[in-house]
Design an enzyme around this catalytic site. Structure first.
Site, PDB file in Angstrom:
ATOM      1  N   GLY A 183     -13.316  28.340  38.947  1.00 57.51           N
ATOM      2  CA  GLY A 183     -12.989  29.412  38.024  1.00 57.51           C
ATOM      3  C   GLY A 183     -14.129  30.409  37.914  1.00 57.51           C
ATOM      4  O   GLY A 183     -13.911  31.624  37.812  1.00 57.51           O
TER       5      GLY A 183
ATOM      6  N   GLN B 254     -15.993  24.131  42.151  1.00 59.60           N
ATOM      7  CA  GLN B 254     -14.898  23.189  41.953  1.00 59.60           C
ATOM      8  C   GLN B 254     -14.497  23.199  40.489  1.00 59.60           C
ATOM      9  O   GLN B 254     -15.346  23.200  39.591  1.00 59.60           O
ATOM     10  CB  GLN B 254     -15.345  21.776  42.380  1.00 59.60           C
ATOM     11  N   SER B 255     -13.184  23.249  40.207  1.00 60.78           N
ATOM     12  CA  SER B 255     -12.622  23.278  38.866  1.00 60.78           C
ATOM     13  C   SER B 255     -13.157  24.487  38.099  1.00 60.78           C
ATOM     14  O   SER B 255     -12.948  25.614  38.516  1.00 60.78           O
ATOM     15  CB  SER B 255     -12.912  21.955  38.149  1.00 60.78           C
ATOM     16  N   ALA B 256     -13.878  24.277  36.979  1.00 56.45           N
ATOM     17  CA  ALA B 256     -14.440  25.439  36.289  1.00 56.45           C
ATOM     18  C   ALA B 256     -15.473  26.144  37.153  1.00 56.45           C
ATOM     19  O   ALA B 256     -15.718  27.340  36.975  1.00 56.45           O
ATOM     20  CB  ALA B 256     -15.072  25.015  34.963  1.00 56.45           C
TER      21      ALA B 256
END
Length: 445
Positions: free
Chosen positions: A250, A245-247
């Protein structure tokens, strides 16, 4: 009258009997869960070869192992190097307490990207974050959540990578929720990895005498650990789904493009990217990563050293934690300055180029996004303009490109909405659509 009283008492006794039966039924249900515990042990114990860990049965519902070591502590000479194998430990190690989190940083607090200021030599001190007592460089640890009686099973595995802008966060995902939602049909692994300057400091000095993208290499080491050991927790190494999730999402993207999409042997079969965070990813020796390397060296008092990286490796942890908090706070407000780079070996190409060429690991991809991801990163400051953000986020853009972007995003309904749209699309939505295109026919959103 006496007859009526007898009938009343009979009804009361019948009602009490029903209530008692319901209570007994609840107790039996709870007892049934407890009786599902393996009968030969009070606590689950797993021998991984290099260490034996004792976990715990939680509420008679699932099994949990916390703080399993997947790599050696990255201290001293092991800083900014590829993760080393975990040391051999004698005796039974307790795995019942949450592991310490990796040293934490913060999103930027400055109105202007310091890289594009007139002077690069003098920067005001950033607002510092307190050093959390539950923080340690010895943090390359992971948590495993499994059904109660996992022995002999071969369940699908979910490996979760936490978010936090590559600056913060910890591997405390609740595996209990996934176990309940899957009716005990999965094994969950939540990993930790080096953050901030500890995991993503870049520059030629790191390339020459260390390992770039150390945080990503930590993630790869954790995935390799899963391949080797997850069967001992009832997991199937051939059915691993990587989720972030998020980074963390990423990071999933980075693992997807790692080794030009030819990671061998494969470390996961499917992946899920929830709100994938994809800030600018520069070549490791681009002027911007080199700028931040110099600032870290200056802040740590290593500028006069003949070997600046060796000097950093010899600094005490608390000093580097101070540097980490200070340097991460110096980035432009809402942005992160220590993030993955193109290193030429693990990450050989930019994410956009790698994905457009179909150089991917894994067989399938699920992508999820939110409508206004960027609201949390863009404070409603009336002094800030779309141009401020475009220049700050992309300092290598020409004036012509900046003005084209400003004109395009001015149509979103004012400076604030336009700025949110710039951050939302460039960092989050573009990442999602690049992933979907790379996995065409094998992707869902």
């Amino acid at each position: 009258m006496a007859t009526n009283l007898r009938l009343l008492f009979r009804w009361l006794f019948a009602l009490l009997a029903v209530v008692l039966l319901l209570q007994i039924s609840g107790y039996l249900s709870a007892l049934h869960r407890v009786l599902r515990l393996p009968s030969n042990a009070e606590h689950p114990v797993v021998d991984l070869g290099y260490a034996t860990y004792r976990g715990e049965y939680v509420y008679g519902r699932y099994t949990r192992f916390l703080g399993l070591r997947y790599a050696a502590p990255p201290l001293g000479s092991l800083r900014w190097r590829s993760p080393a194998p975990p040391p051999v430990l004698s005796g039974i190690q307790q795995a019942t307490s949450p592991p310490a989190q990796c040293p934490q940083g913060m999103l930027g607090t400055r109105r202007v990207n310091p890289f594009i200021e007139a002077s690069h030599s003098i920067l005001p001190h950033a607002r510092r974050t307190p050093v959390n007592g539950d923080t340690s460089e010895d943090c390359l640890l992971l948590n495993v959540y499994a059904p109660l009686d996992f022995a002999g099973k071969a369940l699908p595995v979910i490996v979760f990578i936490h978010g936090g802008g590559y600056l913060g966060g910890r591997g405390d995902a609740s595996g209990q929720d996934l176990l309940e939602e899957s009716d005990d049909g999965v094994v969950v692994v939540a990993i930790q990895y080096r953050l901030g300057i500890f995991g993503f400091l870049a520059g030629q000095a790191i390339k020459d005498s260390g390992a770039l993208n150390a945080g990503l290499l930590d993630q790869q080491a954790a995935l390799q650990w899963v391949q080797t050991h997850i069967s001992q927790f009832g997991g199937d190494p051939a059915r691993v789904t990587l989720w972030g999730q998020s980074a963390g999402a990423g990071s999933v993207l980075q693992q997807v493009i790692a080794n030009d999409g030819k990671t061998s042997p494969p470390l996961f079969k499917r992946s899920i990217a929830s709100s994938a965070y994809m800030p600018s990813q520069y070549l490791y020796n681009d002027p911007i990563p080199e700028f931040w390397y110099r600032k870290v060296v200056e802040s740590a008092g290593c500028s006069s050293a003949s070997d600046t990286l060796s000097c950093l490796r010899h600094r005490p942890t608390h000093e580097l934690q101070r540097v980490n908090a200070e340097m991460t706070g110096l980035a432009m407000e809402g942005t992160a300055n220590f993030v993955p780079v193109v290193d030429g070996s693990f990450i050989k190409n930019s994410p956009v180029n790698a994905l457009s060429q179909g150089k991917t690991n894994g067989d399938a991809m699920l992508v999820t996004t939110l409508t206004n991801e960027a609201l949390q990163f863009v404070p409603p400051d009336p002094r800030r303009t779309i141009e401020d953000y475009v220049r700050g986020m992309y300092p290598h853009l020409s004036d012509k490109n900046v003005q084209e972007a400003v004109q395009l995003y001015s149509s979103f309904g004012g400076q604030y909405r336009g700025t949110v749209a710039v951050v939302n699309e460039s960092i989050f939505l573009c990442a999602a659509y690049h992933l979907l295109k790379a996995f065409s026919g094998r992707a869902w959103k």
